[in-house]
Design a protein around this motif. Structure first.
Motif, mmCIF file in Angstrom:
data_model
loop_
_atom_site.group_PDB
_atom_site.id
_atom_site.type_symbol
_atom_site.label_atom_id
_atom_site.label_comp_id
_atom_site.label_asym_id
_atom_site.label_seq_id
_atom_site.Cartn_x
_atom_site.Cartn_y
_atom_site.Cartn_z
ATOM 1 N N SER A 1 0.949 -4.271 4.438
ATOM 2 C CA SER A 1 2.029 -4.222 5.425
ATOM 3 C C SER A 1 2.450 -2.779 5.641
ATOM 4 C CB SER A 1 3.219 -5.054 4.955
ATOM 5 O OG SER A 1 3.964 -4.356 3.963
ATOM 6 N N ALA A 2 3.422 -2.588 6.520
ATOM 7 C CA ALA A 2 3.910 -1.237 6.779
ATOM 8 C C ALA A 2 4.836 -0.731 5.679
ATOM 9 C CB ALA A 2 4.625 -1.189 8.128
ATOM 10 N N THR A 3 5.203 -1.588 4.722
ATOM 11 C CA THR A 3 5.992 -1.257 3.531
ATOM 12 C C THR A 3 7.487 -1.153 3.867
ATOM 13 O OG1 THR A 3 4.109 0.022 2.685
ATOM 14 C CG2 THR A 3 6.195 0.250 1.517
ATOM 15 N N GLY A 4 8.242 -2.212 3.541
ATOM 16 C CA GLY A 4 9.648 -2.263 3.907
ATOM 17 C C GLY A 4 10.487 -1.163 3.311
ATOM 18 N N SER A 5 10.318 -0.898 2.024
ATOM 19 C CA SER A 5 11.054 0.210 1.405
ATOM 20 C C SER A 5 10.519 1.552 1.894
ATOM 21 C CB SER A 5 10.991 0.114 -0.119
ATOM 22 O OG SER A 5 9.652 0.017 -0.575
ATOM 23 N N GLY A 6 9.234 1.597 2.249
ATOM 24 C CA GLY A 6 8.641 2.828 2.757
ATOM 25 C C GLY A 6 9.150 3.193 4.137
ATOM 26 N N VAL A 7 9.234 2.203 5.050
ATOM 27 C CA VAL A 7 9.755 2.524 6.385
ATOM 28 C C VAL A 7 11.254 2.821 6.315
ATOM 29 C CG1 VAL A 7 7.946 1.238 7.572
ATOM 30 C CG2 VAL A 7 10.134 0.105 7.085
ATOM 31 N N SER A 8 11.951 2.254 5.316
ATOM 32 C CA SER A 8 13.358 2.615 5.100
ATOM 33 C C SER A 8 13.472 4.084 4.721
ATOM 34 C CB SER A 8 13.959 1.745 3.988
ATOM 35 O OG SER A 8 13.993 0.391 4.353
ATOM 36 N N ALA A 9 12.610 4.520 3.798
ATOM 37 C CA ALA A 9 12.604 5.934 3.413
ATOM 38 C C ALA A 9 12.220 6.825 4.591
ATOM 39 C CB ALA A 9 11.644 6.149 2.243
ATOM 40 N N ARG A 10 11.286 6.355 5.414
ATOM 41 C CA ARG A 10 10.904 7.127 6.601
ATOM 42 C C ARG A 10 12.066 7.261 7.583
ATOM 43 N NH1 ARG A 10 5.411 6.115 9.673
ATOM 44 N NH2 ARG A 10 6.298 7.919 10.752
ATOM 45 N N ALA A 11 12.858 6.191 7.732
ATOM 46 C CA ALA A 11 14.023 6.274 8.611
ATOM 47 C C ALA A 11 14.977 7.359 8.129
ATOM 48 C CB ALA A 11 14.729 4.921 8.670
ATOM 49 N N ALA A 12 15.191 7.412 6.799
ATOM 50 C CA ALA A 12 16.060 8.450 6.240
ATOM 51 C C ALA A 12 15.469 9.841 6.457
ATOM 52 C CB ALA A 12 16.270 8.187 4.744
ATOM 53 N N LEU A 13 14.161 9.958 6.253
ATOM 54 C CA LEU A 13 13.478 11.243 6.427
ATOM 55 C C LEU A 13 13.570 11.723 7.880
ATOM 56 C CD1 LEU A 13 9.927 11.990 4.977
ATOM 57 C CD2 LEU A 13 10.569 12.710 7.264
#
Length: 345
Positions: free
Chosen positions: A263-275
């Motif tokens: 998947s696109a990684t839920g916690s990963g895309v959350s971190a990307r939003a912050a970045l």
């Protein structure tokens, strides 16, 4: 054939451990949810329950995540009742235990609402879920008794290290950022390393992801503002151009012991939003859609600005879809030499 099957009257011996699961996937990423057969798990909080499981029941993790019952990229969730939420959840994988898992939250929301494990009324039922990283707020869209989509508001997410560089053996100097979205990830531009974020390059992505993760861990300190148990680098996320023009980008997450998130990684895309927000690339209430290695997508939106310890942070909202794939009963024969499982990675 049917006559042969009618002659099947086998029952597992009473002394065998029997564990039942429902298996699911979100964007192709598997989730094995334990629904019966687990021994009692002591503890009041999620972290206490996870710690007890790790110290006393880790053979169940390896026995159900690893071969022959699982595989090197299997993922699991242990759910239980909660004192201050709709449920407590912690997560299992090939290396151990993660702090947050967005694809699991999306799948579990569908599971508990569609099966009636948790009863909620209305077309947009909401759940509160405790995970090791904190409290998650999930919302489902119901259509004719089925969950058509899920979104969740994640824990405060923040940029931790910006515009850093590390020497990686066998690769060279690698530029990266580290951001937190329930877990810490090192973000690397795939084009800088001439990597392609597609299935044929799966093994090279694993190799580079593990090398970069180890190099960052060896040279940089990763500290969660409040919890020692959360103070570690979970994985490497390679980012690049989307294959579909209507999407923002594509990323591939290599986590734990070389697992590849489908998947696109839920916690990963959350971190990307912050970045992206910290770098002025994503406005509040702006949504981006991110592809995975399978071509599945998750959407992520910055919903709120906040602080978390000494960090400026955002509250991301992640959306996606999940599906049930099977219901299984696993047996643990005490005489089986591979009852604890094995892994090739």
């Amino acid at each position: 054939m049917q006559t042969l099957l009618n002659n099947l009257h086998w029952e597992a011996p009473a002394q065998w451990l029997k564990i039942e699961t429902i298996d699911m996937h979100t964007g192709g990423e598997p989730l094995r949810v334990f629904i019966a057969g687990l021994p009692a798990i002591k503890g009041e909080t999620v972290l206490e329950k996870r710690r007890y499981f790790k110290e006393h029941l880790d053979f169940i993790r390896t026995g159900t995540m690893w071969e022959p019952r699982g595989h090197a990229d299997m993922y699991g969730a242990v759910i239980s009742t909660s004192t201050d939420a709709d449920m407590d959840v912690f997560f299992l994988h090939n290396e151990g235990y993660s702090t947050m898992c967005g694809h699991a939250i999306l799948a579990l929301t569908k599971l508990v609402l569609e099966t009636g494990m948790i009863k909620k009324e209305g077309p947009y039922p909401e759940l509160t879920i405790n995970v090791p990283a904190g409290k998650i707020y999930a919302r489902a869209t119901m259509e004719n008794g089925l969950v058509s989509s899920v979104s969740f508001r994640n824990v405060p997410s923040f940029l931790y290290l910006s515009d850093q560089e590390v020497m990686v053996p066998g690769i060279g100097n690698v530029k990266f950022d580290v951001a937190y979205g329930g877990a810490f990830y090192a973000f690397v531009n795939a084009e800088d390393l001439q990597l392609e974020l597609t299935a044929p390059h799966y093994n090279q992505l694993i190799d580079y992801g593990r090398r970069i993760k180890n190099a960052v861990m060896d040279n940089f300190s990763i500290r969660h503002p409040f919890e020692e148990d959360l103070s570690f680098l979970y994985g490497t996320i390679f980012t690049g151009a989307a294959l579909e023009k209507e999407h923002h980008s594509r990323n591939v997450c290599i986590f734990a012991e070389g697992e590849v998130d489908r998947s696109a990684t839920g916690s990963g895309v959350s971190a990307r939003a912050a970045l992206h927000h910290a770098k002025g690339e994503l406005k509040i209430n702006e949504t981006i859609v991110i592809e995975s290695i399978t071509g599945s997508t998750m959407g992520v939106t910055v919903r709120e600005l906040t602080t978390f310890g000494d960090h400026n942070a955002v509250i991301p909202e992640v959306s996606g879809t999940a599906f049930i794939t099977g219901r299984h009963t696993f047996y643990f024969d005490p005489e089986d030499p591979f009852k604890k499982g094995f892994i090739f990675r």
